[in-house]
Write a protein that holds these residues in place. Sequence first.
Motif, PDB file in Angstrom:
ATOM      1  N   SER A 190      -1.566 -11.513   0.593  1.00 46.38           N
ATOM      2  CA  SER A 190      -3.300 -10.523  -0.069  1.00 46.38           C
ATOM      3  C   SER A 190      -2.399  -9.063   0.413  1.00 46.38           C
ATOM      4  N   TYR A 191      -1.097  -9.111   1.865  1.00 46.68           N
ATOM      5  CA  TYR A 191       0.206  -8.367   1.670  1.00 46.68           C
ATOM      6  C   TYR A 191       1.202  -8.442   1.018  1.00 46.68           C
ATOM      7  N   ARG A 192       1.928  -9.693   0.677  1.00 44.14           N
ATOM      8  CA  ARG A 192       2.684  -9.151  -0.004  1.00 44.14           C
ATOM      9  C   ARG A 192       1.926  -8.752  -1.473  1.00 44.14           C
ATOM     10  N   THR A 193       1.125  -9.069  -2.216  1.00 38.05           N
ATOM     11  CA  THR A 193       0.427  -8.768  -3.713  1.00 38.05           C
ATOM     12  C   THR A 193       0.584  -7.415  -3.054  1.00 38.05           C
ATOM     13  N   ARG A 194       0.104  -6.918  -2.263  1.00 36.33           N
ATOM     14  CA  ARG A 194       0.386  -5.283  -2.277  1.00 36.33           C
ATOM     15  C   ARG A 194       0.934  -4.289  -2.158  1.00 36.33           C
ATOM     16  N   LEU A 195       2.533  -5.657  -1.258  1.00 29.13           N
ATOM     17  CA  LEU A 195       3.709  -4.835  -1.448  1.00 29.13           C
ATOM     18  C   LEU A 195       4.459  -5.161  -2.851  1.00 29.13           C
ATOM     19  N   GLU A 196       4.129  -6.018  -3.571  1.00 30.97           N
ATOM     20  CA  GLU A 196       4.506  -5.995  -5.271  1.00 30.97           C
ATOM     21  C   GLU A 196       3.580  -5.281  -6.340  1.00 30.97           C
ATOM     22  N   ARG A 197       2.360  -4.468  -5.543  1.00 31.38           N
ATOM     23  CA  ARG A 197       1.554  -3.449  -6.572  1.00 31.38           C
ATOM     24  C   ARG A 197       2.464  -2.093  -6.526  1.00 31.38           C
ATOM     25  N   ALA A 198       2.876  -2.062  -5.008  1.00 22.26           N
ATOM     26  CA  ALA A 198       3.483  -0.733  -4.937  1.00 22.26           C
ATOM     27  C   ALA A 198       5.040  -0.416  -5.601  1.00 22.26           C
ATOM     28  N   ALA A 199       5.697  -2.148  -5.394  1.00 17.11           N
ATOM     29  CA  ALA A 199       6.561  -1.864  -5.834  1.00 17.11           C
ATOM     30  C   ALA A 199       6.975  -1.498  -7.204  1.00 17.11           C
ATOM     31  N   ARG A 200       5.787  -1.788  -8.407  1.00 18.79           N
ATOM     32  CA  ARG A 200       5.188  -1.977  -9.249  1.00 18.79           C
ATOM     33  C   ARG A 200       5.102  -0.155 -10.110  1.00 18.79           C
ATOM     34  N   GLU A 201       4.466   0.184  -9.319  1.00 18.51           N
ATOM     35  CA  GLU A 201       3.633   1.194  -9.781  1.00 18.51           C
ATOM     36  C   GLU A 201       4.876   2.541  -9.364  1.00 18.51           C
TER      37      GLU A 201
END
Length: 193
Positions: free
Chosen positions: A178-189
């Motif tokens: 979940s943490y990694r997914t959150r980081l991926e989402r922040a990077a894409r945004e």
Amino acid sequence: MTDPKVDLHNYLQAARDALLWKLDGLSEYDIRRPMTPMGTNLLGLVKHLTGVEIGYFGATFGRSVEFPPWVTDDAEDNVDMWATADESREYIVGQYRTAWAHADDTIRALPLDAPGRVPHWPGDRRDVTLHRILVHVLAETHRHAGHADIVRELVDGAVGLRADNTNLPAEDRTWWESYRTRLERAAREADQG
């Protein structure tokens, strides 16, 4: 107050130990397999640092030591960054421990202001002290221990500072995903602007 040389030496030993710990529990394949486009692998990092310690704590201070066969002027490019099939884990780690012993003898024998010379460095930086070399090798060893952290995580997911201290939050696999997914989402945004 502690002795600055003792402090530097202790930090160097901690980096050495961390690097070797990254080999624990892995197969011969996993300690050798190239995990980056440039071929970075765990046993190669150990092999490389063997030459680093022998060179910087030996010839730099006029202290003779027998170099491993991969530390010669006519050695193949990058041969110190990987282990051949006939160079066993025990052999490479043994050579690294021998390099430590030699380096430790140099560190104990000389004062921090002992002069040395690194012939392959640019002329304005060639003349050094034990202090400068100790800081240089300490930084290089910690840098490569950091590489080993990442490579080991890529190999089997194992992470941490030491076997008894991961230095990371004690969370389960679901939390980390979940943490990694959150980081991926922040990077894409951030990339979208």
